[in-house]
Design an enzyme around this catalytic site. Structure first.
Site, PDB file in Angstrom:
ATOM      1  N   GLY A  71      60.653  49.911  59.924  1.00 59.83           N
ATOM      2  CA  GLY A  71      60.762  48.912  60.998  1.00 59.83           C
ATOM      3  C   GLY A  71      60.021  49.297  62.251  1.00 59.83           C
ATOM      4  O   GLY A  71      60.451  50.155  63.013  1.00 59.83           O
ATOM      5  N   LYS A 108      82.066  42.522  72.180  1.00 59.36           N
ATOM      6  CA  LYS A 108      80.921  41.844  71.559  1.00 59.36           C
ATOM      7  C   LYS A 108      81.262  40.368  71.472  1.00 59.36           C
ATOM      8  O   LYS A 108      82.441  39.995  71.478  1.00 59.36           O
ATOM      9  CB  LYS A 108      80.727  42.408  70.135  1.00 59.36           C
ATOM     10  CG  LYS A 108      79.369  42.129  69.552  1.00 59.36           C
ATOM     11  CD  LYS A 108      78.352  43.176  69.935  1.00 59.36           C
ATOM     12  CE  LYS A 108      76.998  42.863  69.360  1.00 59.36           C
ATOM     13  NZ  LYS A 108      76.010  43.886  69.714  1.00 59.36           N
ATOM     14  N   GLY A 156      59.503  47.502  65.021  1.00 58.34           N
ATOM     15  CA  GLY A 156      59.784  46.469  66.016  1.00 58.34           C
ATOM     16  C   GLY A 156      59.795  47.067  67.412  1.00 58.34           C
ATOM     17  O   GLY A 156      59.083  48.033  67.696  1.00 58.34           O
ATOM     18  N   VAL A 195      62.009  48.901  69.073  1.00 56.55           N
ATOM     19  CA  VAL A 195      62.387  50.312  69.159  1.00 56.55           C
ATOM     20  C   VAL A 195      61.489  51.170  68.264  1.00 56.55           C
ATOM     21  O   VAL A 195      60.993  52.220  68.676  1.00 56.55           O
ATOM     22  CB  VAL A 195      63.866  50.518  68.753  1.00 56.55           C
ATOM     23  CG1 VAL A 195      64.249  51.985  68.869  1.00 56.55           C
ATOM     24  CG2 VAL A 195      64.781  49.670  69.618  1.00 56.55           C
TER      25      VAL A 195
HETATM   26  P1  NAI Z   1      63.212  44.239  66.197  1.00 56.46           P
HETATM   27  O1  NAI Z   1      63.658  42.962  65.580  1.00 56.46           O
HETATM   28  O2  NAI Z   1      62.271  44.213  67.339  1.00 56.46           O
HETATM   29  O3  NAI Z   1      62.547  45.172  65.074  1.00 56.46           O
HETATM   30  C1  NAI Z   1      62.968  45.226  63.749  1.00 56.46           C
HETATM   31  C2  NAI Z   1      61.720  45.452  62.909  1.00 56.46           C
HETATM   32  O4  NAI Z   1      62.122  45.689  61.572  1.00 56.46           O
HETATM   33  C3  NAI Z   1      60.774  44.266  62.892  1.00 56.46           C
HETATM   34  O5  NAI Z   1      59.451  44.692  63.158  1.00 56.46           O
HETATM   35  C4  NAI Z   1      60.936  43.706  61.496  1.00 56.46           C
HETATM   36  O6  NAI Z   1      59.763  43.074  61.026  1.00 56.46           O
HETATM   37  C5  NAI Z   1      61.240  44.961  60.726  1.00 56.46           C
HETATM   38  N1  NAI Z   1      61.920  44.780  59.450  1.00 56.46           N
HETATM   39  C6  NAI Z   1      62.875  43.889  59.125  1.00 56.46           C
HETATM   40  N2  NAI Z   1      63.258  44.066  57.851  1.00 56.46           N
HETATM   41  C7  NAI Z   1      62.528  45.093  57.371  1.00 56.46           C
HETATM   42  C8  NAI Z   1      62.474  45.750  56.119  1.00 56.46           C
HETATM   43  N3  NAI Z   1      63.238  45.391  55.103  1.00 56.46           N
HETATM   44  N4  NAI Z   1      61.599  46.773  55.973  1.00 56.46           N
HETATM   45  C9  NAI Z   1      60.811  47.165  56.993  1.00 56.46           C
HETATM   46  N5  NAI Z   1      60.824  46.572  58.206  1.00 56.46           N
HETATM   47  C10 NAI Z   1      61.677  45.547  58.374  1.00 56.46           C
HETATM   48  O7  NAI Z   1      64.563  45.017  66.550  1.00 56.46           O
HETATM   49  P2  NAI Z   1      64.720  46.252  67.539  1.00 56.46           P
HETATM   50  O8  NAI Z   1      65.153  45.769  68.859  1.00 56.46           O
HETATM   51  O9  NAI Z   1      63.544  47.140  67.411  1.00 56.46           O
HETATM   52  O10 NAI Z   1      65.999  46.966  66.885  1.00 56.46           O
HETATM   53  C11 NAI Z   1      65.871  47.726  65.700  1.00 56.46           C
HETATM   54  C12 NAI Z   1      67.244  48.207  65.266  1.00 56.46           C
HETATM   55  O11 NAI Z   1      67.812  49.018  66.303  1.00 56.46           O
HETATM   56  C13 NAI Z   1      68.255  47.079  65.015  1.00 56.46           C
HETATM   57  O12 NAI Z   1      69.111  47.480  63.976  1.00 56.46           O
HETATM   58  C14 NAI Z   1      69.033  47.020  66.314  1.00 56.46           C
HETATM   59  O13 NAI Z   1      70.340  46.505  66.117  1.00 56.46           O
HETATM   60  C15 NAI Z   1      69.081  48.491  66.700  1.00 56.46           C
HETATM   61  N6  NAI Z   1      69.259  48.700  68.119  1.00 56.46           N
HETATM   62  C16 NAI Z   1      68.334  48.227  69.018  1.00 56.46           C
HETATM   63  C17 NAI Z   1      68.495  48.439  70.361  1.00 56.46           C
HETATM   64  C18 NAI Z   1      67.473  47.995  71.347  1.00 56.46           C
HETATM   65  O14 NAI Z   1      67.495  48.480  72.488  1.00 56.46           O
HETATM   66  N7  NAI Z   1      66.558  47.095  70.977  1.00 56.46           N
HETATM   67  C19 NAI Z   1      69.680  49.147  70.881  1.00 56.46           C
HETATM   68  C20 NAI Z   1      70.553  49.689  69.865  1.00 56.46           C
HETATM   69  C21 NAI Z   1      70.342  49.439  68.542  1.00 56.46           C
END
Ligand code: NAI
Length: 367
Positions: free
Chosen positions: A180, A81, A182, A184
């Site tokens: 969340g 990382k 987002g 994923v």
């Molecule tokens: P993202 O940033 O697109 O989505 C995160 C979502 O969580 C956003 O919509 C945000 O507004 C929301 N959020 C933030 N704080 C919040 C809270 N307190 N309550 C409710 N919602 C909240 O991130 P992504 O890419 O979807 O990743 C999500 C998680 O999965 C992260 O922890 C990331 O490290 C993990 N992850 C993602 C991968 C990927 O392929 N994108 C791969 C492996 C792990």
């Protein structure tokens, strides 16, 4: 001024370098935890850490997590990382990314970078001009958005956890509280919807919740309520640390299965969940879909989405195996995952059989 760098001696890590370039303001740490099964791969995180020590602790933890994740998923990669100190919105410049790429080159392929919090595929497109050790790009030779594969792997892993608890993979009629929506989380919500689950969702971005309410029949609750909402399955898909000493007291579910990294704020939360009779599908097992997808990009024959899908299918079997070890030995699923990772590392299971081929870098000038 040119790049200045030094190796840091950190026990248990193959190589850790700290590099700076005063002219463009770069301060980076790259941690290679293990290359036993293949070159290390892990995202480049840009974040305004309060101190150098906070950044170092983060990169070391994330790098060793990547070793466990890749070892269990048998990607033929090791764990690494990197972090860049700074605010991604205001301090990221092409010069800074070029200097960072120079630091990646110091490791001569022991570390392959990819996007992460604070960096994007556009940034990787910039970085690839200066180093070939980059993966997870978009375009003709890249594997594109990993989130779809992370979400699919998470869904399969969630089904496996259901089978361990209820004797059936079927999520129809099960209530899933999803934190969340987002990249994923929204894909996962769709899979759950199409398979008949009842959704309760929360996101700090109201429009995402509204979309899920209208299109997926989701009930919306406030972000502060989602973790304590009674449900069958809790799916944390936001930031890390969702299960901590405060939230754990009010969790009312049978299964925790979500994509977020570092779901457990501290390792002792695993025992807390076990004592409460909650089955936890460990993050390093269930969210490996993205890294599996990225790895496929480095195959000699180039990226193939159907091959990535086939490999992501293994996540269900991995969750089943980890939960079975946990049950048999009376250890937490996190401990069982760690045991499985160690076993694969010790026996060379999943070791890379062919050199990584950087197709995107080879064609960087034409994309
Ligand atoms: P993202 O940033 O697109 O989505 C995160 C979502 O969580 C956003 O919509 C945000 O507004 C929301 N959020 C933030 N704080 C919040 C809270 N307190 N309550 C409710 N919602 C909240 O991130 P992504 O890419 O979807 O990743 C999500 C998680 O999965 C992260 O922890 C990331 O490290 C993990 N992850 C993602 C991968 C990927 O392929 N994108 C791969 C492996 C792990």
């Amino acid at each position: 001024m040119s790049l200045e760098w030094k190796y840091l001696e950190i026990e248990g890590y193959e190589a850790v370098i700290e590099a700076r370039n005063a002219t463009c303001g770069l301060h980076t740490i790259i941690a290679v935890h293990s290359t036993k099964l293949g070159p290390s791969l892990g995202g480049t995180r840009m974040f305004p850490y309060a101190t150098r020590e906070a950044g170092l602790a983060d990169v070391l933890r994330l790098a060793s997590d990547m070793t466990a994740k890749s070892s269990i998923a048998q990607t033929g990669l090791g764990g690494g990382k990197s972090i860049i100190f700074g605010d991604a919105r205001t301090q990221k410049t092409p010069a800074l990314l070029a200097a960072y790429a120079e630091a990646v080159n110091v490791l001569q392929g022991k570390y392959i970078c990819a996007e992460d919090v604070g960096t994007s595929t556009e940034d990787m497109q910039e970085i690839i001009k200066h180093t070939r050790f980059v993966a997870g790009l978009s375009g003709r030779y890249g594997s594109g958005d990993p989130s779809r594969f992370t979400a699919w792997g998470c869904f399969i892993g969630l089904q496996a956890a259901c089978e361990a608890v209820w004797g059936s993979k079927d999520v129809a009629g099960k209530t899933v509280a999803l934190q969340g929506l987002g990249h994923v989380g929204m894909y996962l919500a769709e899979h759950l919807f199409w398979h008949g689950a009842k959704l309760i969702v929360a996101d700090v971005v109201a429009e995402r919740c509204e979309w899920a309410r209208l299109n997926l029949g989701a009930k919306v609750v406030a972000p502060s309520e989602i973790l304590s909402t009674p449900c069958d399955i809790l799916a944390p898909c936001a930031m890390g640390g969702a299960i901590n000493k405060d939230s754990v007291k009010n969790i009312h579910c049978k299964v925790i299965a979500g994509a977020a990294n570092s779901v457990l704020a501290t390792p002792d939360m695993g025992r807390e969940l076990l004592n409460k009779g909650i089955t936890y599908a460990p993050d390093v097992v269930i969210n490996a879909g993205g890294i599996i997808n990225v790895t496929t990009e480095l195959d000699p024959q180039g990226y193939n989405s159907c091959e990535a899908l086939r490999r992501v299918g293994q996540i269900g079997r991995n969750v089943t195996e980890v939960l079975a070890i946990s049950k048999k030995q009376g250890i937490t699923p996190q401990e069982a995952a760690s045991q499985l990772a160690q076993n694969n590392l010790a026996r060379g299971i999943g070791k890379r059989q062919h050199e990584c081929v950087f197709h995107t870098a080879q064609h960087a000038a034409t994309i």
